[in-house]
Design a protein around this motif. Structure first.
Motif, mmCIF file in Angstrom:
data_model
loop_
_atom_site.group_PDB
_atom_site.id
_atom_site.type_symbol
_atom_site.label_atom_id
_atom_site.label_comp_id
_atom_site.label_asym_id
_atom_site.label_seq_id
_atom_site.Cartn_x
_atom_site.Cartn_y
_atom_site.Cartn_z
ATOM 1 N N SER A 278 0.796 -1.227 0.000
ATOM 2 C CA SER A 278 0.000 0.000 0.000
ATOM 3 C C SER A 278 0.832 1.283 0.000
ATOM 4 O O SER A 278 0.326 2.328 -0.357
ATOM 5 C CB SER A 278 -0.911 0.022 1.217
ATOM 6 N N GLY A 279 2.062 1.256 0.435
ATOM 7 C CA GLY A 279 2.826 2.504 0.570
ATOM 8 C C GLY A 279 2.543 3.160 1.907
ATOM 9 O O GLY A 279 1.472 2.956 2.499
ATOM 10 N N LEU A 280 3.508 3.910 2.395
ATOM 11 C CA LEU A 280 3.393 4.527 3.725
ATOM 12 C C LEU A 280 4.278 5.765 3.761
ATOM 13 O O LEU A 280 5.426 5.728 3.302
ATOM 14 C CB LEU A 280 3.884 3.515 4.764
ATOM 15 N N THR A 281 3.751 6.859 4.278
ATOM 16 C CA THR A 281 4.586 8.053 4.465
ATOM 17 C C THR A 281 4.823 8.245 5.951
ATOM 18 O O THR A 281 3.871 8.380 6.720
ATOM 19 C CB THR A 281 3.913 9.304 3.862
ATOM 20 N N ALA A 282 6.094 8.249 6.329
ATOM 21 C CA ALA A 282 6.441 8.365 7.751
ATOM 22 C C ALA A 282 6.569 9.827 8.160
ATOM 23 O O ALA A 282 6.892 10.685 7.332
ATOM 24 C CB ALA A 282 7.755 7.644 7.997
ATOM 25 N N ASP A 283 6.292 10.097 9.427
ATOM 26 C CA ASP A 283 6.547 11.407 10.032
ATOM 27 C C ASP A 283 5.864 12.565 9.315
ATOM 28 O O ASP A 283 6.486 13.605 9.055
ATOM 29 C CB ASP A 283 8.060 11.689 10.051
ATOM 30 N N CYS A 284 4.587 12.391 8.991
ATOM 31 C CA CYS A 284 3.872 13.491 8.319
ATOM 32 C C CYS A 284 3.689 14.647 9.298
ATOM 33 O O CYS A 284 3.482 14.444 10.499
ATOM 34 C CB CYS A 284 2.504 13.021 7.834
ATOM 35 N N THR A 285 3.749 15.861 8.777
ATOM 36 C CA THR A 285 3.528 17.029 9.637
ATOM 37 C C THR A 285 2.145 17.619 9.373
ATOM 38 O O THR A 285 1.679 18.469 10.125
ATOM 39 C CB THR A 285 4.605 18.096 9.389
ATOM 40 N N SER A 286 1.511 17.176 8.294
ATOM 41 C CA SER A 286 0.163 17.641 7.996
ATOM 42 C C SER A 286 -0.531 16.605 7.121
ATOM 43 O O SER A 286 0.127 15.920 6.331
ATOM 44 C CB SER A 286 0.282 18.997 7.282
ATOM 45 N N LEU A 287 -1.841 16.468 7.282
ATOM 46 C CA LEU A 287 -2.622 15.536 6.467
ATOM 47 C C LEU A 287 -3.841 16.269 5.950
ATOM 48 O O LEU A 287 -4.564 16.888 6.731
ATOM 49 C CB LEU A 287 -3.068 14.332 7.313
ATOM 50 N N GLU A 288 -4.045 16.218 4.649
ATOM 51 C CA GLU A 288 -5.190 16.922 4.068
ATOM 52 C C GLU A 288 -5.841 16.047 3.008
ATOM 53 O O GLU A 288 -5.241 15.086 2.552
ATOM 54 C CB GLU A 288 -4.729 18.238 3.428
ATOM 55 N N ILE A 289 -7.020 16.445 2.593
ATOM 56 C CA ILE A 289 -7.709 15.722 1.516
ATOM 57 C C ILE A 289 -7.718 16.608 0.275
ATOM 58 O O ILE A 289 -7.950 17.824 0.364
ATOM 59 C CB ILE A 289 -9.175 15.398 1.927
ATOM 60 N N GLY A 290 -7.434 16.027 -0.871
ATOM 61 C CA GLY A 290 -7.443 16.817 -2.103
ATOM 62 C C GLY A 290 -7.425 15.934 -3.335
ATOM 63 O O GLY A 290 -7.307 14.708 -3.240
ATOM 64 N N ASN A 291 -7.550 16.575 -4.493
ATOM 65 C CA ASN A 291 -7.567 15.837 -5.766
ATOM 66 C C ASN A 291 -6.179 15.848 -6.398
ATOM 67 O O ASN A 291 -5.336 16.671 -6.046
ATOM 68 C CB ASN A 291 -8.566 16.471 -6.727
#
Ligand SMILES: Cc1cc2nc3c(=O)[nH]c(=O)nc-3n(C[C@H](O)[C@H](O)[C@H](O)COP(=O)(O)OP(=O)(O)OC[C@H]3O[C@@H](n4cnc5c(N)ncnc54)[C@H](O)[C@@H]3O)c2cc1C
Length: 339
Positions: free
Chosen positions: A114-127
């Motif tokens: 699936s893939g994974l992003t570590a240590d995100c500083t922000s999460l948003e929804i977008g196209n």
């Protein structure tokens, strides 16, 4: 199906703060996506654990309660998530960028490709529009984090694969109870259906947890020192001021690397994230990796001998001078004025 999931970490039977922060974020993402927020807890003796979790707006809590599930070991927890996700097909899965999250996240994402992003500083929804392929992907999770040594802020997406997985450090998101009486469902799973006996191959014989030596994360005032403080001895001035102000002492990475202060007090991208009411930055230049951990402070005071130090641009008050001359005066006058 296709909901937002948060893996909740436990210490004994207490849900970790980072997980509660992610539930708060997860609730907002689920609202935007018009789907449900679901949470997973895996441990032992979890009767009543829902009282800690549901108030954050959790629509469904999955409980896995078995003697072998606490303390955490990799295989049983990985099997739970992998097998549950095969059934539930979440679109998003969030977990803490903790020792556990860093072990569990990659195992689950690798098993589910699936893939994974570590240590995100922000999460948003977008196209996202893939112009080459002529496809527009809607409502993706933007997994935002500093990249290339903090020189750029990258937005990472997984257009095709699910779940979109991200880890976030403690303190980066704010935790906020939605409704103390929030009505969510609770499902107690038969652990044996998800975990094989062989998964329990590692037994924890002895476990030693060291208590935190400070409360930097929750401190209303932080006095932080950088390389400009000059020495371990000069750092004592910060501790003296902190004592007067009932504050905690933090440090930049350069100060930690120079041995002026303990590593567990480092603030920034690879340290702690703090949100005090008052942040006093002493001899800190204000590089992006440091700012990432303190920019949400209420009031920022910068004490620096360089009036053009980058931190001065985000500071509410700038004191142009050396730490050695300014701090003793601050301590002296604070004592005088509070007598
Ligand atoms: C991947 C990565 C992750 C990183 N993570 C972090 C992190 O989590 N936290 C972090 O802090 N850094 C982090 N860094 C390092 C960051 O880039 C900077 O190097 C660091 O923040 C600089 O620390 P500083 O401001 O204390 O030191 P400097 O940049 O050397 O600044 C010292 C400042 O003190 C001033 N000064 C000098 N003498 C005095 C004096 N006597 N009195 C008053 N002022 C004085 C100077 O004018 C200067 O502004 C990271 C870097 C990378 C590449």
């Amino acid at each position: 199906m296709n909901n937002v999931f948060v893996y909740c970490e436990l210490e004994g039977t207490t849900v970790a703060d980072v997980s509660l922060e992610l539930l708060t974020k997860g609730r907002k993402l689920a609202n935007q996506l018009n789907c449900q927020l679901e949470a997973i807890v895996a441990g032992k003796g979890l009767d009543g654990v829902e009282k800690q979790v549901l108030p954050y707006g959790v629509d469904k809590l999955h409980i896995f309660d078995a003697p072998g599930l606490f303390p955490y070991t990799s295989l049983p927890h990985s099997s739970i998530l992998i097998n549950l996700f095969k059934e539930e097909k979440p679109q998003i899965c969030l977990m803490g960028a903790t020792v556990i999250g860093r072990d569990l996240g990659p195992r689950v994402s690798s098993a589910l490709t699936s893939g994974l992003t570590a240590d995100c500083t922000s999460l948003e929804i977008g196209n996202h529009e893939d112009k080459k392929a002529g496809i527009t992907y809607e409502n993706l999770l933007y997994q935002i984090r500093p990249a290339f040594g903090g020189n750029i802020v990258a937005t990472i997406i997984n257009p095709e694969h699910r779940p979109q997985m991200a880890t976030v450090r403690e303190g980066v998101m704010k935790k906020e109870i939605l409704d103390t009486h929030y009505k969510g469902k609770v499902e107690k799973h038969d652990v044996a259906k998800y975990v094989q006996e062989t998964d329990y191959v590692v037994k924890v014989i002895d476990r030693h947890v060291e208590k935190a030596k400070h409360n930097l994360k929750g401190a209303p005032i932080v006095v932080a020192g950088g390389y400009g403080v000059g020495s371990k001895e000069n750092f004592d001035l910060l501790f003296d001021l902190a004592k007067e102000l009932h504050a905690e002492v933090g440090a930049s990475r350069a100060a930690v690397d120079a041995g002026f202060c303990d590593h567990d007090r480092q603030i920034g991208q690879t340290g702690l994230t703090v949100r005090p009411k008052l942040y006093i930055a002493c001899g800190i230049s204000g590089q992006i990796q440091h700012i990432a951990g303190m920019q949400d402070a209420g009031i920022i005071i910068s004490i620096n001998n360089d009036e053009n130090a980058p931190i001065n641009t985000i500071a509410d008050y700038v004191i142009n001078g050396t730490v050695e001359e300014v701090l003793p005066k601050m301590i002296k006058y604070y004592k005088q004025n509070t007598k």
